[in-house]
Motif scaffolding. Structure first.
Motif, mmCIF file in Angstrom:
data_model
loop_
_atom_site.group_PDB
_atom_site.id
_atom_site.type_symbol
_atom_site.label_atom_id
_atom_site.label_comp_id
_atom_site.label_asym_id
_atom_site.label_seq_id
_atom_site.Cartn_x
_atom_site.Cartn_y
_atom_site.Cartn_z
ATOM 1 N N THR A 99 -62.808 -73.359 -50.795
ATOM 2 C CA THR A 99 -62.724 -73.114 -49.228
ATOM 3 C C THR A 99 -64.012 -73.315 -48.557
ATOM 4 O O THR A 99 -64.923 -73.433 -49.065
ATOM 5 N N LEU A 134 -62.934 -73.463 -39.232
ATOM 6 C CA LEU A 134 -62.300 -73.980 -40.465
ATOM 7 C C LEU A 134 -62.860 -72.997 -41.696
ATOM 8 O O LEU A 134 -62.478 -73.395 -42.691
ATOM 9 N N ARG A 137 -60.311 -72.438 -44.354
ATOM 10 C CA ARG A 137 -59.521 -73.708 -44.851
ATOM 11 C C ARG A 137 -59.740 -74.208 -46.278
ATOM 12 O O ARG A 137 -61.115 -74.184 -46.616
ATOM 13 N N THR A 141 -57.690 -80.012 -47.522
ATOM 14 C CA THR A 141 -56.876 -80.064 -46.531
ATOM 15 C C THR A 141 -57.592 -80.631 -45.146
ATOM 16 O O THR A 141 -56.875 -80.839 -44.139
ATOM 17 N N LEU A 142 -58.800 -80.698 -45.278
ATOM 18 C CA LEU A 142 -59.715 -81.134 -43.992
ATOM 19 C C LEU A 142 -59.577 -82.634 -43.882
ATOM 20 O O LEU A 142 -59.537 -83.405 -44.878
ATOM 21 N N THR A 304 -48.354 -76.978 -39.578
ATOM 22 C CA THR A 304 -49.136 -77.794 -38.757
ATOM 23 C C THR A 304 -48.531 -79.215 -38.556
ATOM 24 O O THR A 304 -48.114 -79.752 -39.516
#
Length: 552
Positions: A99, A134, A137, A141-142, A304
């Motif tokens: 993350t 973020l 996150r 997935t970024l 999303t």
């Protein structure tokens, strides 16, 4: 702060040194921009700063490199972690946690920073780079641009005295790039951090640089103030080339500098209609018969929504630039059009068939896609093997892919491992692999990352050639200068929706974020490239009008 003393670096088996007799001194608190064509040794120079070159890369280094008085020959690279923070070209390959918050803390954990200090620095870095949202996150997935900012933040939390950035804005949209560079300049001016940046998109960084280090291609370097070196540098952004053309002294390094000198040039061009942005390029956004039609296409990842009910037609013979902020849905849309990516709803028709509803072999003959990381499609041991496999999978004649590759990038040895090719060569190989199936639609996702001005010029000609052959070409990119040279049409996305769609000049000239440098200097006139201006001035001079530009 950083000193190179007669440094020569030669890699094993190389015919000539990557660096030759380099003498260089960079003082504390300087922002130093490193320029040069692809393959001249910029990454080698950066890697030598903390000893990654040659300790991990191999090769023979003669001479001496020191940082804050410590020699890289006397210590392993890990012992420079508290002095030098390094961010490479591919941020994802450097991540070691899952993350964003964990990645920002990891480097400090290795340096045994106290927990309360770690928490404070993480918060400061999240705010500094605008990535607080973020925090939790997953890194994978970024978007590419978000990953780049996290990678920079992961080294900033250790508060290094030297920051080394290799192509830091290559994956960023113009606004995000400005935010990152603004944060970097604050480190330079407020904390006295010494920063080295190697960047092919020189137009983004040049105005901030205190010193320019230019690698000439023979292993040697030239260094000095940017205004001096840009007089004859072979790597120069549009604003500098426009200044050379107009005879402005001193040369402008920013749009602001150029615009203050440009009134006479704008007056000179006021009644001249802009021609094609590049020789042989488009004059309008018109295209032929649509070869792909998408209706109400949506893409969702869980809750999303990445693409929201997009309608898009791609005419034959047209180059479309797909632009928008990082995370706006560009890549998701391309994969949905190609058929391999998820599509929550909507229809796509290419030649009367849906690429997402046919076997993969059939789909490649309908729509070809080159992803952001071209090497994702390269998995064999040699160039010849990749080409042969492409011919087999595409049911093409023998040597079809190799012939295409030779037309795109002549001279690549067939026995060379694809991972050993330059980024431009890898791009050419993957494009040849896709073109072997002769698809009428070609999708390119950030194809100019890692390419210098000369390679991008060649690639722009290639894109125009594909369009001239009757293909519809889509280029998803943040590179506004490439768009100005190559695209007939610009489609801008935001939050998964199309918010602008029209001829290139009509869309980008009025955009503060997506306008190229020449358009910003000469606005409200619709000039996009230096070549346009040069041709117009030559034609008007031939017609008997006065010389261009006027005094500075």
């Amino acid at each position: 702060m950083i000193s190179f003393e007669r440094v020569t670096l030669t890699y094993a088996g190389a015919e000539r040194p990557a660096l030759r007799d380099v003498d260089l001194r960079i003082d504390e608190g300087e922002l130093c921009l490193v320029t040069g064509r692809t393959g001249v040794g910029k990454s080698t120079l950066l890697g030598a700063v903390n000893g990654l070159v040659p300790h991990l890369t191999g090769g023979e280094l003669r001479g001496r490199v020191t940082v804050a008085g410590a020699s890289t020959a006397d210590r392993p690279p890990q012992e420079f972690a508290h002095l030098v923070g390094v961010v490479g070209q591919d941020p994802l390959s450097g991540f070691v946690t899952d993350t964003v918050e964990e990645e920002l803390a990891y480097g400090m954990e290795q340096l045994a920073v106290a927990p309360d200090t770690m928490r404070k620095r993480v918060e400061e870095t999240l705010d500094l780079l605008g990535i607080a949202g973020l925090r939790h996150r997953a890194l994978r997935t970024l978007s590419g641009g978000q990953q780049q900012r996290v990678a920079i933040g992961s080294v900033l939390t250790s508060h290094p005295r030297v920051l080394v950035l290799d192509e830091p804005t290559s994956a960023l949209d113009p606004t995000a790039a400005e935010e990152v560079l603004s944060a970097v300049t604050r480190l330079v001016h407020d904390l006295g951090t010494t920063v080295l940046i190697a960047e092919h998109r020189v137009e983004r960084v040049l105005q901030y640089a205190d010193r320019l280090v230019h690698l000439t291609g023979d292993g040697r370097v030239r260094d000095g103030v940017p205004e001096e070196l840009m007089r004859d540098s072979d790597v120069a952004p549009p604003v500098v080339r426009l200044g050379r053309l107009a005879g402005w002294t001193p040369l402008p390094l920013s749009v602001r500098d150029a615009r203050r000198r440009a009134p006479a040039l704008r007056e000179r061009l006021a009644d001249v209609p802009p021609g094609p942005a590049s020789p042989g390029g488009p004059a309008t956004g018109a295209g032929g018969t649509p070869v792909l039609c998408a209706r109400r296409v949506s893409v969702a990842y869980g809750a999303t929504v990445a693409v929201r009910e997009v309608d898009l037609e791609l005419p034959a013979g047209q180059v479309t630039a797909l632009m928008g902020r990082n995370g706006s849905g560009k890549s998701s849309l391309l994969w949905a059009l190609q058929g391999s990516g998820p599509r929550h709803s909507g229809t796509v028709s290419a030649g009367g068939r849906d690429p997402g509803r046919v076997p993969a072999r059939t789909a490649r003959a309908l729509v070809g896609l080159v992803p952001q990381n071209a090497t994702d499609l390269l998995y064999l041991e040699s160039v010849d093997a990749e080409c042969a496999q492409a011919d087999t999978e595409s049911q093409a004649g023998a040597n079809t892919c190799r012939t295409l590759l030779d037309g795109l990038a002549p001279g690549i040895p067939g026995d060379r491992h694809p991972r050993d090719l330059s980024e431009g060569q890898q791009l050419a190989l993957v494009l040849a692999v896709q073109l072997a199936a002769a698809p009428p639609v070609v999708l390119l996702d950030e194809p100019t990352r890692g390419l210098d001005y000369f390679a991008k010029e060649a690639f722009a000609r290639l894109v125009r050639q594909l369009a001239a052959e009757g293909r519809a070409v889509v280029v998803a990119t943040h590179d506004v200068e490439f768009v100005a040279r190559a695209a007939d049409r610009v489609v801008v996305m935001a939050e998964g929706e199309v918010v602008a769609d029209g001829a290139t000049a009509g869309v980008v000239v009025s955009s503060p974020a997506f306008a190229p440098q020449v358009a910003k200097v000469l606005a409200p006139q619709e000039w996009l490239t230096v070549e346009q201006v040069e041709r117009a001035l030559r034609e008007t001079a031939t017609a008997g009008t006065a010389p261009a530009g006027g005094p500075a």
